[in-house]
Design an enzyme around this catalytic site. Structure first.
Site, PDB file in Angstrom:
ATOM      1  N   LYS A   1      27.394  37.660  33.440  1.00  0.00           N
ATOM      2  CA  LYS A   1      27.005  36.271  33.139  1.00  0.00           C
ATOM      3  C   LYS A   1      26.842  36.105  31.696  1.00  0.00           C
ATOM      4  CE  LYS A   1      25.014  34.813  37.640  1.00  0.00           C
ATOM      5  NZ  LYS A   1      23.904  34.437  38.247  1.00  0.00           N
TER       6      LYS A   1
ATOM      7  N   GLU B   1      12.189  41.731  36.320  1.00  0.00           N
ATOM      8  CA  GLU B   1      13.359  41.706  36.742  1.00  0.00           C
ATOM      9  C   GLU B   1      13.403  43.048  37.500  1.00  0.00           C
ATOM     10  OE1 GLU B   1      15.451  39.259  36.761  1.00  0.00           O
ATOM     11  OE2 GLU B   1      15.352  37.918  34.989  1.00  0.00           O
TER      12      GLU B   1
ATOM     13  N   HIS C   1      13.291  28.923  36.284  1.00  0.00           N
ATOM     14  CA  HIS C   1      14.046  28.193  35.301  1.00  0.00           C
ATOM     15  C   HIS C   1      13.406  26.768  35.008  1.00  0.00           C
ATOM     16  CE1 HIS C   1      18.067  30.469  36.029  1.00  0.00           C
ATOM     17  NE2 HIS C   1      17.091  31.191  35.224  1.00  0.00           N
TER      18      HIS C   1
ATOM     19  N   ARG D   1      40.468  32.571  23.338  1.00  0.00           N
ATOM     20  CA  ARG D   1      40.466  32.787  24.644  1.00  0.00           C
ATOM     21  C   ARG D   1      40.166  34.145  25.279  1.00  0.00           C
ATOM     22  NH1 ARG D   1      45.271  29.643  23.885  1.00  0.00           N
ATOM     23  NH2 ARG D   1      44.652  27.419  23.866  1.00  0.00           N
TER      24      ARG D   1
ATOM     25  N   GLU E   1      29.537  35.062  42.213  1.00  0.00           N
ATOM     26  CA  GLU E   1      28.308  34.482  42.776  1.00  0.00           C
ATOM     27  C   GLU E   1      28.867  33.444  43.935  1.00  0.00           C
ATOM     28  OE1 GLU E   1      24.731  34.194  40.693  1.00  0.00           O
ATOM     29  OE2 GLU E   1      24.452  32.332  41.812  1.00  0.00           O
TER      30      GLU E   1
ATOM     31  N   ARG F   1      25.391  37.548  45.410  1.00  0.00           N
ATOM     32  CA  ARG F   1      24.804  37.637  43.955  1.00  0.00           C
ATOM     33  C   ARG F   1      23.661  36.744  43.687  1.00  0.00           C
ATOM     34  NH1 ARG F   1      27.776  38.861  38.134  1.00  0.00           N
ATOM     35  NH2 ARG F   1      25.656  38.785  37.166  1.00  0.00           N
TER      36      ARG F   1
ATOM     37  N   ASN G   1      18.842  35.910  41.967  1.00  0.00           N
ATOM     38  CA  ASN G   1      17.973  34.804  41.267  1.00  0.00           C
ATOM     39  C   ASN G   1      16.675  34.672  42.003  1.00  0.00           C
ATOM     40  OD1 ASN G   1      19.091  33.364  39.109  1.00  0.00           O
ATOM     41  ND2 ASN G   1      21.163  33.166  40.324  1.00  0.00           N
TER      42      ASN G   1
ATOM     43  N   LYS H   1      21.963  46.414  40.981  1.00  0.00           N
ATOM     44  CA  LYS H   1      22.776  45.006  40.341  1.00  0.00           C
ATOM     45  C   LYS H   1      24.205  45.532  40.518  1.00  0.00           C
ATOM     46  CE  LYS H   1      23.173  41.477  37.266  1.00  0.00           C
ATOM     47  NZ  LYS H   1      22.638  40.637  36.110  1.00  0.00           N
TER      48      LYS H   1
ATOM     49  N   HIS I   1      11.142  34.422  29.638  1.00  0.00           N
ATOM     50  CA  HIS I   1      12.050  34.447  30.698  1.00  0.00           C
ATOM     51  C   HIS I   1      11.593  35.211  31.915  1.00  0.00           C
ATOM     52  CE1 HIS I   1      15.636  33.960  33.421  1.00  0.00           C
ATOM     53  NE2 HIS I   1      15.698  35.150  33.422  1.00  0.00           N
TER      54      HIS I   1
ATOM     55  N   HIS J   1      13.847  32.710  40.247  1.00  0.00           N
ATOM     56  CA  HIS J   1      14.730  31.897  39.144  1.00  0.00           C
ATOM     57  C   HIS J   1      14.728  30.412  39.227  1.00  0.00           C
ATOM     58  CE1 HIS J   1      15.670  36.156  38.081  1.00  0.00           C
ATOM     59  NE2 HIS J   1      16.420  35.861  37.142  1.00  0.00           N
TER      60      HIS J   1
END
Ligand code: NAD
Ligand code: GLY
Length: 369
Positions: free
Chosen positions: A148, A190, A257, A126, A242, A246, A250, A232, A270, A253
């Protein structure tokens, strides 16, 4: 631009989850880099078959001054391995070595290793502490920062994961010397992203210094990494999970994606998908009347100069736009099946907007081969 400082620091302010990003030409081999981390019995370095032989021994030697045992796990390399099966190899190693809640994980590699190791750290018992040691430009300017973590699902990119912050991010700029040129370009996507969404002065700087970045000029890379991390940090500090702001990170993206999932993970890098996706998102912003054609052309030119694709791939021979739409509906920003895109709506300003399918089809048709 500031003179190159031996170690630059960028702080991520998140209350009791705050941490520092260290940026310097050599960090992995310095014991001082890790001196203030919590001491413990054991550490596990997670790396891959490409990065491990280059840097793992050096990292292991530094960590051995802080931890009694430093285990090493070497994963296969590639986006196509960012999945449950590979993630499970990390849990196997942690259990096999009897690692406990104080074991510190070290992610040594690019964004794939970083995202998977972070997710393993978030889940093992955990939650155990972890440190990001990013070795690609993309990972240094983006993926190692902000917490993330996760893996891909065959139906959608980064669909399974958790927000989980590292204890520290160690950006050793020296590692960028061995990065293949195609990966350097992917990282530049990026870096470029931060211009239109947040900082026009930085965009100007990137345009002026792109050749230096491509030539791996140490001072230029140090500045690009630091400024990207500062932006960032500013975004993540306001919106860690987010809820709103935030999402601007993206930019490009949603289309990107879809390209990655549609082509099969690993075919397009990517950063390549994001580079092309930014051009498509800029075109959508123009179709929505938010920016003009000059803006789109400026971005397209920079993306192209960085060595990135600006023409989208066909994801379906029959109805390409429908395939893009289908894949983009799986995006995490979608709500009730409605796709929400990051669009540019002002000088260095981005926002989330939905768009009529017909308009998106037009953009896909105009931007794809
Ligand atoms: P990557 O991790 O696949 O690394 C790219 C390639 O470079 C790999 O083959 C790797 O082994 C190799 N490599 C890494 N460092 C090297 C070095 N110093 N010298 C030589 N080779 C080296 O890809 P990436 O571009 O670093 O990361 C992409 C991943 O990051 C994607 O999965 C993406 O979803 C994720 N990402 C996550 C976030 C986030 O916020 N968590 C943000 C952006 C991207
Ligand atoms: N790379 C997007 C984010 O960290 O939010």
């Amino acid at each position: 631009m500031q003179a190159l400082n031996p170690t630059q620091r960028v702080q991520i302010d998140l209350g009791d989850r705050s941490y520092t990003i260290l940026i310097a030409p050599t960090l992995i081999g310095e014991t001082s880099t890790f001196a203030t981390l919590p001491a413990g019995n054991s550490a596990l370095i997670v790396t891959n078959v490409t990065v491990g032989p280059l840097y793992a021994q050096r990292l292991q030697a530094s960590l051995q001054t802080r931890y009694q045992v430093v285990h090493l796990l070497t994963l296969p390399d590639g986006e196509s391995f960012k999945n449950w099966e590979t993630l499970n190899l990390i849990f196997d190693a942690l259990l096999k070595h009897g690692c406990d809640r104080k074991t510190v994980l070290f992610a040594l590699g690019g964004g794939v290793v970083g995202d998977m190791t972070g997710y393993a750290a978030a889940s093992y018992m955990r939650g155990v502490p972890f440190v990001q040691v990013p070795t690609t430009l993309l990972a240094q300017v983006d993926s190692s920062v902000g917490g993330k973590t996760g893996i891909n699902h065959p139906l959608g990119k980064n669909m399974v994961g958790a927000f989980y912050q590292p204890l520290r991010v160690v950006c050793d700029l020296g590692t960028l010397k061995t990065l293949p040129a195609r990966e350097l370009s992917a990282g530049l996507a990026e870096v470029i992203k931060y211009g239109p969404i947040a900082d026009l002065v930085f965009w100007d700087w990137i345009e002026l210094n792109l050749d230096r970045l491509l030539a791996r000029d140490a001072e230029a890379l140090a500045y690009a990494v630091r400024r990207s991390c500062e932006i960032k940090a500013w975004v993540v500090g306001q919106d860690e999970r987010e809820a709103g702001l935030r999402a601007i990170l993206n930019f490009g993206h949603t289309f990107g994606h879809a390209i990655e999932a549609g082509m099969g993970y690993g075919k397009w890098l990517h950063g390549e998908a994001v580079g092309c996706g930014m051009v498509m998102a800029a075109e959508l912003s123009r179709e929505l009347g938010l920016v003009d054609a000059v803006f789109v052309q400026r971005l397209r030119k920079l993306v192209q100069r960085a060595g990135l694709p600006v023409i989208g791939p066909r994801l379906c021979a029959v109805d390409n736009a429908s395939r893009y739409l289908e894949l983009m509906r799986v995006d995490k920003k979608s709500e009730g099946g409605e796709i929400r895109f990051v669009v540019i709506d002002g000088p260095s300003h981005a926002t989330l907007r939905s768009a009529p399918d017909a308009l998106v089809r037009q953009v896909v048709d105009a931007c794809c081969a």
